[in-house]
Design a protein around this motif. Structure first.
Motif, PDB file in Angstrom:
ATOM      1  N   UNK A 399      59.048   3.344  88.822  1.00 44.99           N
ATOM      2  CA  UNK A 399      57.823   3.176  88.024  1.00 44.99           C
ATOM      3  C   UNK A 399      57.998   3.668  86.585  1.00 44.99           C
ATOM      4  N   UNK A 400      59.227   3.966  86.186  1.00 45.03           N
ATOM      5  CA  UNK A 400      59.454   4.567  84.882  1.00 45.03           C
ATOM      6  C   UNK A 400      59.101   3.691  83.697  1.00 45.03           C
ATOM      7  N   UNK A 401      59.078   2.379  83.877  1.00 44.17           N
ATOM      8  CA  UNK A 401      58.766   1.481  82.755  1.00 44.17           C
ATOM      9  C   UNK A 401      57.272   1.429  82.451  1.00 44.17           C
ATOM     10  N   UNK A 402      56.446   1.900  83.366  1.00 42.97           N
ATOM     11  CA  UNK A 402      54.993   1.870  83.162  1.00 42.97           C
ATOM     12  C   UNK A 402      54.555   3.041  82.291  1.00 42.97           C
ATOM     13  N   UNK A 403      53.434   2.874  81.615  1.00 41.50           N
ATOM     14  CA  UNK A 403      52.910   3.939  80.763  1.00 41.50           C
ATOM     15  C   UNK A 403      51.524   4.348  81.252  1.00 41.50           C
ATOM     16  N   UNK A 404      51.144   5.580  80.891  1.00 39.12           N
ATOM     17  CA  UNK A 404      49.816   6.109  81.219  1.00 39.12           C
ATOM     18  C   UNK A 404      49.524   6.024  82.718  1.00 39.12           C
ATOM     19  N   UNK A 405      50.515   6.383  83.523  1.00 37.34           N
ATOM     20  CA  UNK A 405      50.379   6.313  84.977  1.00 37.34           C
ATOM     21  C   UNK A 405      50.061   7.686  85.546  1.00 37.34           C
ATOM     22  N   UNK A 406      49.118   7.739  86.467  1.00 36.55           N
ATOM     23  CA  UNK A 406      48.818   8.964  87.203  1.00 36.55           C
ATOM     24  C   UNK A 406      49.581   8.935  88.535  1.00 36.55           C
ATOM     25  N   UNK A 407      50.489   9.899  88.725  1.00 30.88           N
ATOM     26  CA  UNK A 407      51.241  10.017  89.972  1.00 30.88           C
ATOM     27  C   UNK A 407      50.813  11.300  90.677  1.00 30.88           C
ATOM     28  N   UNK A 408      50.619  11.234  91.993  1.00 35.70           N
ATOM     29  CA  UNK A 408      50.459  12.477  92.749  1.00 35.70           C
ATOM     30  C   UNK A 408      50.617  12.213  94.237  1.00 35.70           C
ATOM     31  N   UNK A 409      51.134  13.209  94.935  1.00 34.48           N
ATOM     32  CA  UNK A 409      51.218  13.232  96.394  1.00 34.48           C
ATOM     33  C   UNK A 409      51.986  12.045  96.976  1.00 34.48           C
ATOM     34  N   UNK A 410      52.959  11.541  96.218  1.00 32.02           N
ATOM     35  CA  UNK A 410      53.856  10.516  96.746  1.00 32.02           C
ATOM     36  C   UNK A 410      55.073  11.188  97.366  1.00 32.02           C
ATOM     37  N   UNK A 411      55.667  10.568  98.377  1.00 24.81           N
ATOM     38  CA  UNK A 411      56.848  11.111  99.037  1.00 24.81           C
ATOM     39  C   UNK A 411      57.962  10.076  98.997  1.00 24.81           C
ATOM     40  N   UNK A 412      59.115  10.495  98.483  1.00 22.06           N
ATOM     41  CA  UNK A 412      60.318   9.670  98.533  1.00 22.06           C
ATOM     42  C   UNK A 412      61.045   9.970  99.838  1.00 22.06           C
ATOM     43  N   UNK A 413      61.095   9.006 100.725  1.00 21.96           N
ATOM     44  CA  UNK A 413      61.668   9.201 102.059  1.00 21.96           C
ATOM     45  C   UNK A 413      63.183   9.229 102.015  1.00 21.96           C
ATOM     46  N   UNK A 414      63.781   8.512 101.059  1.00 27.73           N
ATOM     47  CA  UNK A 414      65.225   8.361 101.094  1.00 27.73           C
ATOM     48  C   UNK A 414      65.617   7.594 102.345  1.00 27.73           C
ATOM     49  N   UNK A 415      66.593   8.105 103.071  1.00 29.11           N
ATOM     50  CA  UNK A 415      67.012   7.459 104.320  1.00 29.11           C
ATOM     51  C   UNK A 415      66.679   8.317 105.541  1.00 29.11           C
ATOM     52  N   UNK A 416      65.801   9.288 105.373  1.00 32.12           N
ATOM     53  CA  UNK A 416      65.439  10.182 106.487  1.00 32.12           C
ATOM     54  C   UNK A 416      64.322   9.565 107.327  1.00 32.12           C
ATOM     55  N   UNK A 417      64.517   8.338 107.746  1.00 33.04           N
ATOM     56  CA  UNK A 417      63.447   7.623 108.436  1.00 33.04           C
ATOM     57  C   UNK A 417      63.058   8.282 109.752  1.00 33.04           C
ATOM     58  N   UNK A 418      64.035   8.789 110.485  1.00 35.19           N
ATOM     59  CA  UNK A 418      63.740   9.385 111.791  1.00 35.19           C
ATOM     60  C   UNK A 418      62.934  10.665 111.659  1.00 35.19           C
ATOM     61  N   UNK A 419      62.922  11.263 110.473  1.00 33.86           N
ATOM     62  CA  UNK A 419      62.126  12.480 110.244  1.00 33.86           C
ATOM     63  C   UNK A 419      60.644  12.152 110.114  1.00 33.86           C
ATOM     64  N   UNK A 420      60.334  10.943 109.690  1.00 38.35           N
ATOM     65  CA  UNK A 420      58.962  10.585 109.357  1.00 38.35           C
ATOM     66  C   UNK A 420      58.274   9.710 110.404  1.00 38.35           C
ATOM     67  N   UNK A 421      59.014   8.774 111.028  1.00 36.33           N
ATOM     68  CA  UNK A 421      58.369   7.682 111.749  1.00 36.33           C
ATOM     69  C   UNK A 421      58.656   7.712 113.246  1.00 36.33           C
ATOM     70  N   UNK A 422      57.732   7.138 114.000  1.00 36.20           N
ATOM     71  CA  UNK A 422      57.864   7.098 115.459  1.00 36.20           C
ATOM     72  C   UNK A 422      59.118   6.337 115.875  1.00 36.20           C
ATOM     73  N   UNK A 423      59.329   5.148 115.298  1.00 32.53           N
ATOM     74  CA  UNK A 423      60.486   4.329 115.682  1.00 32.53           C
ATOM     75  C   UNK A 423      60.821   3.373 114.550  1.00 32.53           C
ATOM     76  N   UNK A 424      61.524   3.881 113.544  1.00 29.50           N
ATOM     77  CA  UNK A 424      61.870   3.027 112.404  1.00 29.50           C
ATOM     78  C   UNK A 424      62.722   1.830 112.808  1.00 29.50           C
ATOM     79  N   UNK A 425      63.793   1.982 113.613  1.00 30.64           N
ATOM     80  CA  UNK A 425      64.569   0.793 113.998  1.00 30.64           C
ATOM     81  C   UNK A 425      63.738  -0.244 114.739  1.00 30.64           C
ATOM     82  N   UNK A 426      62.759   0.202 115.522  1.00 33.98           N
ATOM     83  CA  UNK A 426      61.912  -0.721 116.262  1.00 33.98           C
ATOM     84  C   UNK A 426      60.738  -1.252 115.464  1.00 33.98           C
TER      85      UNK A 426
END
Length: 467
Positions: A399-426
């Motif tokens: 989102x770096x190209x945008x201006x005057x943006x309000x960001x908050x409480x976003x999470x970058x998951x990366x590749x840690x899908x199994x940490x967050x989701x019930x069944x990412x492969x499924x």
């Protein structure tokens, strides 16, 4: 649960009930309470392709023959009238006739699945509801078309298609199709050009495109006021949903199983495919504004596929997620959507302004690793501006190209899908117990319901699903 309230005169009892449901957190929308009591002259008519005749009076024991004949012979209907369709092929009806208030209903008779080749709401057709029919050329008369299976013409307004099946062919037939068969035998399921129409809770399969909301011209109003809710698009090869006009509402729909069909002659430049797409072409159109995308679940592929058609072309997956191209766009709400595709462009917003991107879940479909929420410049290089990006759960953000943006409480998951989701492969992206997204959101700008239409409560979670 969606309760719709008509725009006509509504009883006090209905309004009280609607208000009570609203307090309980259930969505109230302007269309399913009837506009006052049915007309005293309201009549039930019957149509039966096996035993009917156009010369009959349309009674239960002397029905008309097909819905196509009913409208072709110029019959007219009053508010409250119901046309019940029995089993058989009702042709390609063109619905006509308008009324100022109330509704007329065309519906499947109890226990029946009436078939049609195509269905069209002509200009001037107003306040019709079509409920519980099957629109399929192959299943109606063995034919095929690359055109529109259902069409709401410009000038067709306040009409509804609901609880119906729309497909180019039945599953057994489509499962035998190769690439060129899909090109020659499937078209768009639903094209909406008229204003203030609704497409609700339909099952769409085996098509080129799903539901398309279009302009009448570059600056025309077109399908403004359209409501597309609760539909599923399964087995398709171009766009599942499209809105190119201001004032669209698309919520709680799904799309899955996008095929890499390549029309002959386009092998070097295959079709551009999106789960949802808006685009403006040369940039000279009236800006597209006041659009809501809410609670949609878009998954590139899931479960088994038809055997003779691939998900990939030249070894690459081709379906993108939510693509809003060219710009400028204004005052969009993009919330509670779940996007799981293999292409990196999961949510791509080009020239988006003064809009909310909140509580979306955006991660790649396994085994892909790239997926992002992209907020960038419009086609002429003007940056996106004034947007809110909160509570999103994504593989990565761009989102770096945008201006005057309000960001908050976003999470970058990366590749840690199994940490967050019930069944990412499924493909199950509900939050698992102990997920870092639980309780780490903000209620600021957050929707009151999640993608399952489950109420959110403090402390709010990040992503489309509340734990």
């Amino acid at each position: 649960m969606a309760i719709t309230v008509s725009r006509g005169r509504t009883s006090k009892r209905a309004l009280v009930l609607a208000c009570a449901l609203s307090v309980l957190g259930l969505q109230v929308n302007q269309s399913a309470f009837a506009a006052g009591p049915p007309s005293a002259a309201a009549t039930v008519y019957y149509v039966d392709p096996a035993t009917g005749s156009s010369a009959n009076p349309g009674t239960a024991d002397r029905p008309w023959r097909t819905l196509q004949e009913v409208f072709a012979t110029g019959k007219t209907f009053a508010a409250g009238d119901v046309i019940q369709l029995r089993n058989g092929n009702h042709g390609s009806p063109v619905v006509t006739g308008g009324i100022a208030s109330g509704v007329r209903t065309i519906k499947a008779a109890p226990g029946a699945t009436p078939r049609m080749k195509t269905l069209r709401f002509a200009s001037g057709a107003t306040r019709w509801t079509v409920d519980g029919v099957l629109i399929s050329p192959q299943e109606a008369d063995g034919s095929h078309t690359t055109g529109n299976l259902v069409q709401f013409d410009a000038g067709a307004t306040h009409d509804i298609l609901q609880n119906s099946q729309v497909r180019a062919a039945g599953d057994a037939s489509a499962d035998t199709w190769y690439n060129n068969d899909w090109v020659a035998r499937s078209g768009t399921a639903v094209l909406v050009v008229g204003a203030n129409n609704q497409v609700l809770n339909n099952r769409i399969r085996n098509v080129r495109n799903g539901v398309m909301l279009e302009r009448t011209s570059q600056a025309g109003a077109g399908a403004t006021g359209a409501v597309v809710r609760g539909n599923s698009v399964d087995h398709f090869w171009e766009d599942a949903y499209r809105c190119k006009i201001s004032g669209c509402l698309l919520e709680y729909n799904s799309a899955v199983n996008s095929y890499a069909v390549v029309p002959p002659g386009t092998e070097n430049d295959p079709p551009h495919r999106d789960m949802f797409q808006s685009f403006r072409g040369d940039g000279g159109f009236t800006p597209v504004s006041d659009v809501v995308l809410r609670g949609n679940v878009f998954t590139s592929r899931k479960g088994t596929r038809y055997g003779k058609i691939p998900f990939q072309y030249n070894g690459k997956y081709t379906i993108q997620g939510i693509g809003v191209f060219d710009g400028p766009y204004r005052n969009w709400t993009i919330e509670n959507n779940v996007v799981q595709v293999e292409v990196g462009l999961a949510i791509g917003l080009y020239g988006m302004n003064n809009s909310k991107i909140v509580n979306n879940t955006v991660v790649p479909r396994s085994p892909a690793t790239d997926s992002e929420i992209r907020l960038t410049n419009q086609k002429d290089g003007t940056p996106s501006s004034g947007n809110i990006v909160r509570n999103n759960l994504a593989r990565t953000f761009n989102t770096g190209a945008a201006i005057n943006t309000q960001h908050s409480n976003n999470i970058t998951v990366g590749t840690a899908f199994s940490t967050y989701f019930v069944d990412h492969p499924g493909g199950d992206l509900h939050l698992k117990q102990g997920s870092p997204a639980i309780g780490t959101g903000t209620n600021r700008d957050a929707p009151t319901l999640d993608a399952d239409r489950k109420p959110r409560s403090a402390s709010f979670d990040v992503g489309a699903y509340e734990y």
